[in-house]
Design an enzyme around this catalytic site. Structure first.
Site, PDB file in Angstrom:
ATOM      1  N   HIS A 161       0.835  -1.221   0.000  1.00 28.67           N
ATOM      2  CA  HIS A 161       0.000   0.000   0.000  1.00 28.67           C
ATOM      3  C   HIS A 161       0.864   1.264   0.000  1.00 28.67           C
ATOM      4  CE1 HIS A 161      -3.296  -2.758   1.201  1.00 28.67           C
ATOM      5  NE2 HIS A 161      -2.348  -3.301   1.963  1.00 28.67           N
ATOM      6  N   SER A 282      14.672  21.919 -16.086  1.00 27.91           N
ATOM      7  CA  SER A 282      13.470  22.699 -16.374  1.00 27.91           C
ATOM      8  C   SER A 282      13.885  24.029 -16.980  1.00 27.91           C
ATOM      9  CB  SER A 282      12.687  22.917 -15.082  1.00 27.91           C
ATOM     10  OG  SER A 282      11.876  24.065 -15.197  1.00 27.91           O
ATOM     11  N   LYS A 288      15.765  22.084 -10.903  1.00 29.88           N
ATOM     12  CA  LYS A 288      15.135  20.808 -11.253  1.00 29.88           C
ATOM     13  C   LYS A 288      16.025  19.830 -11.989  1.00 29.88           C
ATOM     14  CE  LYS A 288      10.948  20.184 -11.539  1.00 29.88           C
ATOM     15  NZ  LYS A 288       9.950  19.438 -10.819  1.00 29.88           N
ATOM     16  N   GLU A 295       9.943   8.553 -17.018  1.00 31.06           N
ATOM     17  CA  GLU A 295       8.596   9.097 -17.271  1.00 31.06           C
ATOM     18  C   GLU A 295       8.134   8.795 -18.692  1.00 31.06           C
ATOM     19  OE1 GLU A 295       7.822  13.107 -14.856  1.00 31.06           O
ATOM     20  OE2 GLU A 295       9.708  13.144 -15.943  1.00 31.06           O
TER      21      GLU A 295
END
Ligand code: ARG
Length: 466
Positions: A161, A282, A288, A295
């Site tokens: 979980h 970024s 970043k 991804e």
């Protein structure tokens, strides 16, 4: 003749030229030209067989074969001019052959149809791609197992979980990925068996009146066997669907790994560092470092699943035998192949380069009362029924939370407040190392068991190579 000037290879019965839009609409040359090599390989085998069968003379076949080889060289050099009015890769090459060697070129199509020809080409193409995929998967698997070996003793929290559950080793977690990959490799190998079957000889749908030798063609092309039934041979695309299904499963696995890599490289988890070369920055936020490769792989799983559904839907209402619908099989299949190869290449490079942060992993495992089950098991071993032990430990955890301590930080007195069965030896049980070491059986997270699993995995790879 038609608008663009090429005479159709099939227009004997036609009295008007194909509509220009229809010509464009029905053509597949823009995408099926990637099967040119396979088309030529198939044609050379077909012609060679026709000679053995006494249908073509050896002079004719010699001319056809050298013509096809010259065309192949031209195509590979990027010097071949593809024509939309010649519709597809098969007719472009056949026409070029006749232009080059004269009327003998027109004999190549004896005893064959584009229906069995295209089915053969796709299988040759896919077989080659599967072999490339398998070698990439083996590279990925070797790198993954190497990393697991380095991390066989690294403690991290195991989750259920997405909540800290029990301590495990990072190596054990990585070897779970390896099991997924092992099944994916098995599926690819299995799929290859059904890809590697020869449709040629089925001709349009019913077979041919020429004395063909299909076993010979199969042997020349390295197929394991010939397709049993001519109708099925020209219409079967199960093998492509099966490949896309195996590819979907693999992409689903990659996507799960990607999800974990993305989570783990976030500042919230901070379990791993992905090498800079697999990340981007970024344009607005200077701090970043985004995990773009994982991804993108996670995102690309979507198009592979989509292609699987496309192919299933494409086939579901087709009556036997060949229908033009089947021309729609190629783009989704090619896209799945390209996506799978790209994703596998990225992972094969990236996975072994993952840098673990053992301190952070350990700290995270310390935080979640990960050894609570070990304490319960300890009580059970001293005679308490498991349900009662669960209850005792639950109360101790509640107490520990209220004073912001880990179970291993409670005094013996505090622990014995939960049960008199607890003694000094409990502290070994409550350590992360003790907890991990105690799961000492096949499939468990004990580091020796992880190393044994790694040794077995390496033997499986070894056996596959032979
Ligand atoms: N371009 C066609 C395809 O991809 C080749 C087979 C055409 N056969 C036919 N009977 N029109 O399926």
């Amino acid at each position: 003749m038609n608008d663009t000037g090429d005479k159709k290879l099939w227009d004997g019965r036609f009295t008007e030229a194909t509509d220009a839009f229809v010509e464009e609409f029905t053509a597949s040359i823009s995408f099926d030209q990637i099967m040119a090599r396979h088309d030529i390989t198939g044609s050379i085998a077909h012609a060679t067989m026709l000679e053995q069968a006494g249908v073509l003379t050896s002079d004719e076949v010699a001319l056809i074969v050298s013509g096809l080889k010259a065309i192949e060289t031209e195509i590979l050099a990027g010097a071949f001019e593809w024509s939309v009015s010649l519709e597809d890769v098969h007719m472009n090459i056949e026409k070029a052959l006749t232009d080059r060697i004269g009327d003998v070129g027109k004999k190549l199509h004896t005893g064959r149809s584009r229906n069995d020809q295209v089915a053969t080409d796709i299988r040759l193409y896919l077989r080659e791609q599967i072999d490339q995929i398998l070698s990439l998967l083996t590279k990925l698997q070797t790198g993954l197992i190497g990393l697991a070996e380095q991390q066989a003793h690294t403690i991290m929290p195991g989750f259920t979980h997405l909540q800290v559950a029990q301590p495990i080793t990072f190596g054990h977690h990585l070897m779970a990925w390896n099991e997924m990959l092992e099944r994916d490799i098995d599926r690819m190998i299995d799929c290859r068996k059904r890809v590697n079957v020869l449709p040629l000889g089925a001709a349009a749908l019913a077979g041919t009146t020429f004395p063909i030798q299909r076993e010979l063609t199969a042997e020349l092309l390295g197929f394991d066997r010939v397709a049993e039934n001519s109708l099925d041979a020209v219409s079967d695309r199960d093998f492509a669907i099966e490949f896309c299904s195996a590819a979907s499963m693999l992409m689903m696995h990659y996507s799960r790994w990607a999800e974990e890599l993305i989570l783990w490289s976030s500042s919230q988890f901070d379990f791993i560092e992905l090498p800079d070369r697999f990340c981007t920055g970024s344009s607005i936020m200077p701090q970043k470092k985004n995990p773009d490769v994982p991804e993108l792989v996670r995102g690309k799983s979507a198009r592979v699943f989509g292609s699987l559904i496309t192919l299933l839907t494409l086939m579901k209402s087709q009556p036997l035998a060949y229908n033009k619908d089947n021309q729609e099989d190629k783009e989704p299949l090619f896209d799945v192949v390209d996506t799978l190869i790209g994703s596998s290449r990225a992972f094969a490079d990236m996975i072994p380069a993952i840098e673990a942060k053992p301190e952070n992993m350990r700290n995270a495992a310390m935080k979640g009362y990960a050894t609570a089950t070990d304490l319960a098991d300890y009580l059970v071993k001293r005679g308490l029924p498991f349900r009662d032990a669960h209850d005792v430990v639950g109360k101790l955890v509640g107490m520990a939370i209220s004073i912001e301590k880990d179970l291993s930080e409670l005094s013996l007195e505090q622990l014995r407040g939960g049960s008199e069965l607890i003694e000094e030896d409990i502290y070994e049980v409550l350590t992360l190392e003790g907890s991990v070491a105690a799961r000492n059986h096949i499939g468990g997270t004990n580091p020796d068991q992880v190393l044994a699993a790694i040794a077995r995995a390496r033997i499986r790879i070894e056996e596959r190579q032979h």
